[in-house]
Scaffold this motif. Structure first.
Motif, PDB file in Angstrom:
ATOM      1  N   GLU A   9       0.822  -1.201   0.000  1.00  0.00           N
ATOM      2  CA  GLU A   9       0.000   0.000   0.000  1.00  0.00           C
ATOM      3  C   GLU A   9       0.861   1.258   0.000  1.00  0.00           C
ATOM      4  O   GLU A   9       0.500   2.273  -0.601  1.00  0.00           O
ATOM      5  CB  GLU A   9      -0.931  -0.006   1.212  1.00  0.00           C
ATOM      6  CG  GLU A   9      -1.999  -1.089   1.146  1.00  0.00           C
ATOM      7  CD  GLU A   9      -3.044  -0.944   2.239  1.00  0.00           C
ATOM      8  OE1 GLU A   9      -3.001   0.074   2.967  1.00  0.00           O
ATOM      9  OE2 GLU A   9      -3.897  -1.845   2.362  1.00  0.00           O
ATOM     10  N   THR A  13       0.829   4.314  -2.621  1.00  0.00           N
ATOM     11  CA  THR A  13       0.611   5.663  -2.097  1.00  0.00           C
ATOM     12  C   THR A  13       1.658   6.641  -2.593  1.00  0.00           C
ATOM     13  O   THR A  13       1.344   7.739  -3.053  1.00  0.00           O
ATOM     14  CB  THR A  13       0.601   5.642  -0.551  1.00  0.00           C
ATOM     15  OG1 THR A  13      -0.459   4.801  -0.100  1.00  0.00           O
ATOM     16  CG2 THR A  13       0.398   7.046   0.006  1.00  0.00           C
ATOM     17  N   LYS A  17       1.116   9.993  -4.754  1.00  0.00           N
ATOM     18  CA  LYS A  17       1.416  11.318  -4.219  1.00  0.00           C
ATOM     19  C   LYS A  17       2.549  12.008  -4.961  1.00  0.00           C
ATOM     20  O   LYS A  17       2.552  13.224  -5.126  1.00  0.00           O
ATOM     21  CB  LYS A  17       1.784  11.217  -2.730  1.00  0.00           C
ATOM     22  CG  LYS A  17       0.610  10.898  -1.813  1.00  0.00           C
ATOM     23  CD  LYS A  17       1.098  10.789  -0.379  1.00  0.00           C
ATOM     24  CE  LYS A  17      -0.054  10.595   0.601  1.00  0.00           C
ATOM     25  NZ  LYS A  17      -0.913  11.780   0.718  1.00  0.00           N
ATOM     26  N   GLU A  28      -0.845   8.631   8.154  1.00  0.00           N
ATOM     27  CA  GLU A  28      -1.798   7.916   7.296  1.00  0.00           C
ATOM     28  C   GLU A  28      -1.813   6.426   7.597  1.00  0.00           C
ATOM     29  O   GLU A  28      -2.871   5.784   7.584  1.00  0.00           O
ATOM     30  CB  GLU A  28      -1.458   8.161   5.828  1.00  0.00           C
ATOM     31  CG  GLU A  28      -2.428   7.496   4.861  1.00  0.00           C
ATOM     32  CD  GLU A  28      -2.171   7.902   3.416  1.00  0.00           C
ATOM     33  OE1 GLU A  28      -2.661   7.187   2.516  1.00  0.00           O
ATOM     34  OE2 GLU A  28      -1.479   8.925   3.181  1.00  0.00           O
TER      35      GLU A  28
END
Length: 314
Positions: A9, A13, A17, A28
């Protein structure tokens, strides 16, 4: 959350980003900054291209060549993907030549041994043949980039009629047909769509004269049909079933041809007068499978060409 799942993950991510701070990721994912730093180090070792910037506004950033997260393929999907890329080797030029070779190597090397053995056994049993052409097309990458991002290019183009000349074009798409690459583009010189042979484009660079790109969003992967005839002449011909089958192999002929229920067909469209030398050779190649009705100048060109061939063999 298990570490393996968190790393997966986290990879997705940071790719999304592109620019981030460690504290943001820690908040997060609900872990400490030390844990995130260790995870980022592992991602870097796995090949995710990260670099850091110091200072009050610093942080981490993903360089342009992002690494995609792992994707699970079935054995059949993996074999299909391999041969889809493997078939591109017949082209002397590709818009992503180095990348396709690198991807194929990675794909093959990371497969299980039995899947590699299966692929090795299939290499001599299946292929997708494309005629190998001598002429390179070194500008494919910039043509594709200009088509995707709607940019204007200045090209040096060599045509049979006019020799080498400079033009400003806005590419719409590039496509391969019968071993050649073609580019459909709006030509600012001719003020209309034209199809360019990519191996005849000697140089291409982004336009700096301030020419405003056009909104060509409605023009998709159109091929010959996007090109408007220059000095149009009407081309009419009857095709036998065999003639239709031979013409179907030519992508540019599709919009010109009407096929009947019995498999025969006809061509009835306006074409460029400057293309008559091309159609002369093409219809001679069709032999008895086509009956040309007009234009008269194309008939005359075919007669002259056949007379030249007969004289050569007398």
């Amino acid at each position: 959350m298990p570490k393996s799942k968190r790393l997966m993950e986290l990879m997705m991510t940071v790719n999304r980003k592109r620019r981030f701070k460690v504290q943001e990721l820690a908040d997060e994912f609900g872990v400490s900054t030390r844990t995130i730093l260790r995870d980022l180090q592992e991602l870097s070792e796995l090949g995710v291209p990260l670099y850091s910037e110091v200072g009050p506004h610093g942080g981490y950033q993903v360089v342009r060549e992002r690494v995609l997260p792992p994707i699970a393929f079935t054995e059949e999907e993996a074999v299909a993907m391999f041969f889809a890329v493997h078939a591109l080797r017949h082209y002397s030029s590709l818009p992503f030549e180095a990348e396709s070779a690198s991807a194929l190597s990675k794909f093959y090397l990371h497969m299980p041994g039995d899947v590699r053995d299966r692929i090795d056994g299939m290499k001599d049993r299946v292929d997708f043949i494309t005629p190998t052409r001598r002429g390179d097309a070194p500008c494919l990458a910039i043509l594709l980039d200009a088509a995707v991002h709607r940019k204007v290019l200045v090209i040096e183009y060599e045509s049979k009629e006019e020799g080498v000349g400079s033009r400003r074009i806005q590419p719409v798409c590039i496509y391969a047909n019968n071993g050649f690459w073609y580019c459909t583009a709006y030509c600012f010189l001719r003020q209309g769509f034209r199809v360019f042979r990519c191996d005849r484009i000697r140089t291409a660079e982004y336009d700096t004269s301030g020419t405003k790109p056009l909104d060509l969003g409605e023009v998709g992967l159109s091929r010959r049909e996007a090109a408007q005839p220059r000095e149009p002449v009407r081309l009419r011909a009857e095709l036998s079933r065999a003639g239709v089958q031979r013409c179907e192999a030519e992508l540019w002929l599709a919009p010109l041809m009407h096929v009947r229920e019995d498999g025969s067909g006809e061509i009835d469209k306006d074409v460029s007068r400057g293309d008559i030398p091309f159609y002369t050779e093409f219809f001679i190649g069709l032999g008895n499978e086509a009956v040309l009705e007009e234009p008269a100048e194309l008939k005359d060109a075919i007669r002259r060409r056949l007379s030249e061939l007969l004289a050569r063999y007398q």
